[in-house]
Design a protein around this motif. Sequence first.
Motif, PDB file in Angstrom:
ATOM      1  N   MET A   1      53.149  44.736 108.660  1.00  0.00           N
ATOM      2  CA  MET A   1      54.183  45.793 108.834  1.00  0.00           C
ATOM      3  C   MET A   1      53.249  47.033 110.000  1.00  0.00           C
ATOM      4  SD  MET A   1      55.378  49.056 107.220  1.00  0.00           S
ATOM      5  CE  MET A   1      56.684  48.152 106.512  1.00  0.00           C
ATOM      6  N   GLY A   2      53.629  46.842 111.053  1.00  0.00           N
ATOM      7  CA  GLY A   2      52.801  47.156 112.665  1.00  0.00           C
ATOM      8  C   GLY A   2      52.826  49.112 112.178  1.00  0.00           C
ATOM      9  N   PHE A   3      52.289  49.370 113.002  1.00  0.00           N
ATOM     10  CA  PHE A   3      52.465  50.954 113.236  1.00  0.00           C
ATOM     11  C   PHE A   3      53.239  51.621 114.048  1.00  0.00           C
ATOM     12  CE2 PHE A   3      48.094  49.124 111.384  1.00  0.00           C
ATOM     13  CZ  PHE A   3      48.142  49.978 109.695  1.00  0.00           C
ATOM     14  N   SER A   4      53.305  52.393 113.692  1.00  0.00           N
ATOM     15  CA  SER A   4      54.489  53.329 114.417  1.00  0.00           C
ATOM     16  C   SER A   4      54.373  54.048 115.171  1.00  0.00           C
ATOM     17  CB  SER A   4      55.436  54.415 113.398  1.00  0.00           C
ATOM     18  OG  SER A   4      55.891  55.266 114.045  1.00  0.00           O
ATOM     19  N   LYS A   5      54.604  54.389 115.737  1.00  0.00           N
ATOM     20  CA  LYS A   5      54.352  55.568 117.333  1.00  0.00           C
ATOM     21  C   LYS A   5      55.097  57.175 117.079  1.00  0.00           C
ATOM     22  CE  LYS A   5      52.549  51.814 120.148  1.00  0.00           C
ATOM     23  NZ  LYS A   5      52.673  50.555 119.467  1.00  0.00           N
ATOM     24  N   ASN A   6      55.933  57.190 116.169  1.00  0.00           N
ATOM     25  CA  ASN A   6      56.533  58.185 116.102  1.00  0.00           C
ATOM     26  C   ASN A   6      55.674  59.760 115.672  1.00  0.00           C
ATOM     27  OD1 ASN A   6      59.058  56.688 116.372  1.00  0.00           O
ATOM     28  ND2 ASN A   6      59.296  56.589 114.228  1.00  0.00           N
ATOM     29  N   ARG A   8      53.131  60.722 116.121  1.00  0.00           N
ATOM     30  CA  ARG A   8      51.238  60.411 116.650  1.00  0.00           C
ATOM     31  C   ARG A   8      51.131  59.207 116.370  1.00  0.00           C
ATOM     32  NH1 ARG A   8      51.896  64.647 118.611  1.00  0.00           N
ATOM     33  NH2 ARG A   8      50.412  66.684 117.797  1.00  0.00           N
ATOM     34  N   THR A   9      50.913  58.765 117.566  1.00  0.00           N
ATOM     35  CA  THR A   9      50.537  57.103 117.776  1.00  0.00           C
ATOM     36  C   THR A   9      49.035  56.547 116.732  1.00  0.00           C
ATOM     37  OG1 THR A   9      48.815  57.561 120.124  1.00  0.00           O
ATOM     38  CG2 THR A   9      51.384  57.581 120.095  1.00  0.00           C
ATOM     39  N   PRO A  10      48.862  55.382 117.085  1.00  0.00           N
ATOM     40  CA  PRO A  10      47.626  55.713 116.075  1.00  0.00           C
ATOM     41  C   PRO A  10      46.420  55.559 117.125  1.00  0.00           C
ATOM     42  CG  PRO A  10      49.041  53.539 116.391  1.00  0.00           C
ATOM     43  CD  PRO A  10      49.923  54.366 116.381  1.00  0.00           C
ATOM     44  N   ALA A  11      46.350  55.889 118.140  1.00  0.00           N
ATOM     45  CA  ALA A  11      45.545  55.963 119.244  1.00  0.00           C
ATOM     46  C   ALA A  11      45.294  57.855 119.317  1.00  0.00           C
ATOM     47  CB  ALA A  11      45.180  55.585 120.462  1.00  0.00           C
TER      48      ALA A  11
END
Length: 331
Positions: A1-6, A8-11
């Motif tokens: 499963m990918g990481f959400s950008k809702n 707060r983004t992963p960066a």
Amino acid sequence: MGFSKNHRTPAQLTAFARAAFRLHVESFATAAMLPLEASPTLTYSVNIGQSVLPAAASYRSWNTESEVGTLEGGQTADGKLPPISIRTPVDEHQQLVLMNMDDAIAEAFEKRARRNAQAVGSRFVLGQVEALVTGKVTIAERNLSVVVDFGRKAAQTGVAPTLWNAAGADPLSDLDGMRAVMGKGISSVVMPRAILALMQTNEEIIKLVAKRGTDLPTRVSEDDVRSVLREWGYGEIRINEQTIVNRAGVEQPLFPTDRITLLSGSEFGSTLLGITAESLAQDNGISRGEAAGLFSGATHTHDPEGYNVLVSAIGLPVLQAPDNTASLKVA
């Protein structure tokens, strides 16, 4: 499963996590002894019985070629850096409570990234202490059981013949014995205040301070003990009274309360931080140049509805010069 950008983004979460991690780890005395270091690989290398410094260069005669140097000298031991990760949910109920409050949800993400980063940092610090005191790091958790042995001489983890809280103890004789085993000068000795207090009431120490063998006081000052150790070539006493929360959630002294740790020089190793798989995924927005270190991101779950905020790392405190450290049980 990918990481959400809702929210707060992963960066963004990675930046929060890394700042909290560094601040937490560097608040402990061990950070100066085993400083954080980014590693582009997933391995570590240790010099067995060798200095971290290179061998001295050799003169050459005129018109002869240069000596060929090496990046490492003597016997080395290598190993893989282990992974560590922790996630904390922002659950369905919390999201409903914070409905239509995007800033509050974002702050909840940030809080969990920071808290998880501190938890990872604490495990690294516990490993730093263990490495300095025992010459090893033991990992026995989450179905992983391994002892990372940095090859320190076994005699450099010792026990005083007479513990310093017993009659007849001779701390300087014990220190001299360990210095002989190490075969090098001692720059500092790390100890808890309780051990320093034992030295303040030790008869042999008091005789050296008073410069006589009879009619002795029952106690000398901390400065007196520090002065004696400096005069006998043991550098500075480093009193450590810091505490840390262990894996059971219990606050404990940072260093063992029954041991002293002897340090020679100022270079012992480093705390390596490798590159996680999450940091390499292009969708997560972490550049290759900044890939080494902690990663944080949020995954979206639907049953129940919510998010998990993850912090992951690959790393280990490593004694690259294990024989520059030693410890002695004295109480």
